[in-house]
Design a protein around this motif. Structure first.
Motif, PDB file in Angstrom:
ATOM      1  N   PHE A  11       0.747  -1.352   0.181  1.00 56.94           N
ATOM      2  CA  PHE A  11      -0.063   0.180   0.011  1.00 56.94           C
ATOM      3  C   PHE A  11       0.732   1.273   0.128  1.00 56.94           C
ATOM      4  O   PHE A  11       0.266   2.273  -0.447  1.00 56.94           O
ATOM      5  CB  PHE A  11      -0.956   0.000   1.339  1.00 56.94           C
ATOM      6  N   ILE A  12       2.137   1.077   0.476  1.00 57.67           N
ATOM      7  CA  ILE A  12       2.719   2.207   0.421  1.00 57.67           C
ATOM      8  C   ILE A  12       3.096   2.730  -1.126  1.00 57.67           C
ATOM      9  O   ILE A  12       2.946   3.999  -1.641  1.00 57.67           O
ATOM     10  CB  ILE A  12       4.431   2.001   0.914  1.00 57.67           C
ATOM     11  N   LEU A  26       2.320   5.738   5.741  1.00 60.08           N
ATOM     12  CA  LEU A  26       2.117   4.649   6.180  1.00 60.08           C
ATOM     13  C   LEU A  26       3.157   3.865   6.757  1.00 60.08           C
ATOM     14  O   LEU A  26       3.149   2.706   7.271  1.00 60.08           O
ATOM     15  CB  LEU A  26       1.551   3.913   4.845  1.00 60.08           C
ATOM     16  N   THR A  27       4.359   4.291   5.926  1.00 58.72           N
ATOM     17  CA  THR A  27       5.744   3.378   6.066  1.00 58.72           C
ATOM     18  C   THR A  27       6.160   3.330   7.427  1.00 58.72           C
ATOM     19  O   THR A  27       6.274   2.458   8.167  1.00 58.72           O
ATOM     20  CB  THR A  27       6.870   3.941   5.296  1.00 58.72           C
ATOM     21  N   LEU A 158      10.608  13.383  10.440  1.00 60.74           N
ATOM     22  CA  LEU A 158       9.846  12.305  10.503  1.00 60.74           C
ATOM     23  C   LEU A 158       9.603  11.385   9.641  1.00 60.74           C
ATOM     24  O   LEU A 158       9.022  10.211   9.569  1.00 60.74           O
ATOM     25  CB  LEU A 158       8.245  12.666  10.752  1.00 60.74           C
ATOM     26  N   GLY A 159      10.736  11.338   8.611  1.00 59.84           N
ATOM     27  CA  GLY A 159      10.902  10.455   7.442  1.00 59.84           C
ATOM     28  C   GLY A 159       9.708  10.356   6.523  1.00 59.84           C
ATOM     29  O   GLY A 159       9.590   9.592   6.008  1.00 59.84           O
ATOM     30  N   ALA A 160       8.921  11.407   6.686  1.00 59.74           N
ATOM     31  CA  ALA A 160       7.781  11.501   5.515  1.00 59.74           C
ATOM     32  C   ALA A 160       8.161  12.549   4.584  1.00 59.74           C
ATOM     33  O   ALA A 160       8.945  13.255   4.782  1.00 59.74           O
ATOM     34  CB  ALA A 160       6.450  12.023   6.526  1.00 59.74           C
ATOM     35  N   GLY A 161       7.649  11.856   3.467  1.00 60.07           N
ATOM     36  CA  GLY A 161       7.959  12.562   1.963  1.00 60.07           C
ATOM     37  C   GLY A 161       7.415  13.977   1.899  1.00 60.07           C
ATOM     38  O   GLY A 161       7.795  14.857   1.212  1.00 60.07           O
ATOM     39  N   GLY A 162       6.057  14.375   2.538  1.00 56.39           N
ATOM     40  CA  GLY A 162       5.410  15.482   2.441  1.00 56.39           C
ATOM     41  C   GLY A 162       4.693  15.893   1.360  1.00 56.39           C
ATOM     42  O   GLY A 162       4.518  16.927   1.009  1.00 56.39           O
ATOM     43  N   PHE A 244      -8.631   6.613   6.403  1.00 60.08           N
ATOM     44  CA  PHE A 244      -7.686   5.620   6.657  1.00 60.08           C
ATOM     45  C   PHE A 244      -6.409   6.352   7.468  1.00 60.08           C
ATOM     46  O   PHE A 244      -6.185   5.853   8.561  1.00 60.08           O
ATOM     47  CB  PHE A 244      -7.177   4.711   5.387  1.00 60.08           C
ATOM     48  N   LEU A 245      -6.054   7.449   6.951  1.00 64.58           N
ATOM     49  CA  LEU A 245      -5.062   8.271   7.783  1.00 64.58           C
ATOM     50  C   LEU A 245      -5.447   8.641   8.865  1.00 64.58           C
ATOM     51  O   LEU A 245      -4.966   8.671  10.147  1.00 64.58           O
ATOM     52  CB  LEU A 245      -4.710   9.346   7.061  1.00 64.58           C
ATOM     53  N   LEU A 246      -6.865   9.130   9.055  1.00 62.69           N
ATOM     54  CA  LEU A 246      -7.325   9.761  10.174  1.00 62.69           C
ATOM     55  C   LEU A 246      -7.473   8.665  11.067  1.00 62.69           C
ATOM     56  O   LEU A 246      -7.048   8.961  12.530  1.00 62.69           O
ATOM     57  CB  LEU A 246      -8.725  10.280  10.053  1.00 62.69           C
ATOM     58  N   LEU A 247      -8.026   7.554  11.073  1.00 61.06           N
ATOM     59  CA  LEU A 247      -8.181   6.503  11.947  1.00 61.06           C
ATOM     60  C   LEU A 247      -6.742   5.867  12.488  1.00 61.06           C
ATOM     61  O   LEU A 247      -6.642   5.575  13.653  1.00 61.06           O
ATOM     62  CB  LEU A 247      -9.066   5.247  11.417  1.00 61.06           C
ATOM     63  N   THR A 248      -6.142   5.865  11.512  1.00 61.34           N
ATOM     64  CA  THR A 248      -4.744   5.254  11.787  1.00 61.34           C
ATOM     65  C   THR A 248      -3.828   6.271  12.888  1.00 61.34           C
ATOM     66  O   THR A 248      -3.373   5.757  13.853  1.00 61.34           O
ATOM     67  CB  THR A 248      -3.750   5.135  10.499  1.00 61.34           C
TER      68      THR A 248
END
Length: 259
Positions: A11-12, A26-27, A158-162, A244-248
């Protein structure tokens, strides 16, 4: 749990192939909760996974002539410098115990996960709320440079791509259409993430077999994401992904702070 983690790794790439972002948020949760990777190390692994996956996605978009290289360089250069500086110098200098008062302790790993959950919730809100087209408040070049630095900070810490910041910035400040914005976003994320990982490589022990296995699945997901992008309504994809992002994000906050 690892088998589920490998499946989730698809899913990434699917997210990156579909909407040009989202894979990075997600990662880290996948690495932490499925593979039991320590949170700070997970941000380093995330940079490599997301960078490699985005690079393949960018090549697919380049083949379709959906990348604006001039805009990508204007936005990406300040972002690259920022993310490398943070991963090379700032992250190693942060102590494992960030704050302590009597029995109340905030560790670096906990702080990373909480900030990441907040990032996920903010991204979800940005995806779910109706998009309002507004006039840029800064000239094009200044706006792209400033937002490039912001993305560099997010990627570095945070290791996030943005991608959730990059795509709106490219649409509003550079007047790119959505397809070119997605393709350019993938290129910027790839460069940011891989340069950030280069700043990390001597600070952490790397389990290359696991890292490359997850990356390979993420790359496979980009092909599926690109295929689905031409067959599913974009509005439905964004809505599902936003929820999905909100719940996670809420799950991570609850798990780390309440349980």
């Amino acid at each position: 749990m690892e088998v589920a983690g490998y499946l989730a790794s698809l899913f990434i790439g699917i997210s990156l192939g579909l909407i040009g972002g989202g894979g990075s948020v997600l990662t880290v949760p996948i690495l932490v909760y499925f593979f039991r990777v320590e949170p700070v190390l997970a941000t380093a692994y995330s940079l490599f996974i997301v960078g490699s996956t985005s690079a393949v996605g960018a090549l697919q978009k380049w083949a379709k002539q959906e990348i604006n290289f001039k805009v990508a360089i204007t936005f990406g250069l300040p972002s690259l410098i920022t993310v490398y500086w943070i991963r090379k110098f700032l992250i190693p200098s942060i102590p494992d115990v960030v704050y302590q008062h009597n029995d109340f302790i905030i560790q670096k790993g906990l702080l990373t996960l909480v900030l990441f959950a907040i990032l996920m919730i903010a991204a979800a809100i940005g995806i779910l709320k109706p998009q309002e087209i507004s006039r840029p408040v800064l000239p094009q070049t200044q706006g792209l440079v400033l937002l490039g630095v912001v993305v560099g900070v997010v990627s570095g810490l945070l290791g996030a791509g943005g991608g959730f910041i990059i795509i709106p910035a490219l649409i509003f400040y550079a007047s790119l259409d959505i397809k070119t914005a997605v393709g350019s976003s993938l290129l910027i994320i790839a460069l940011n993430s891989l340069v950030g990982f280069a700043g990390d490589i001597f600070h952490h022990p790397i389990d290359w077999i696991r890292l490359l296995s997850i990356t390979a699945l993420g790359i496979s997901g980009t092909f599926l994401g690109n295929w689905l992008s031409g067959r599913l309504p974009a509005s439905r994809i964004k809505k599902i992904f936003g929820w999905f992002l909100l719940l996670t994000g809420l799950f991570i906050l609850g798990k780390e702070l309440l349980f």
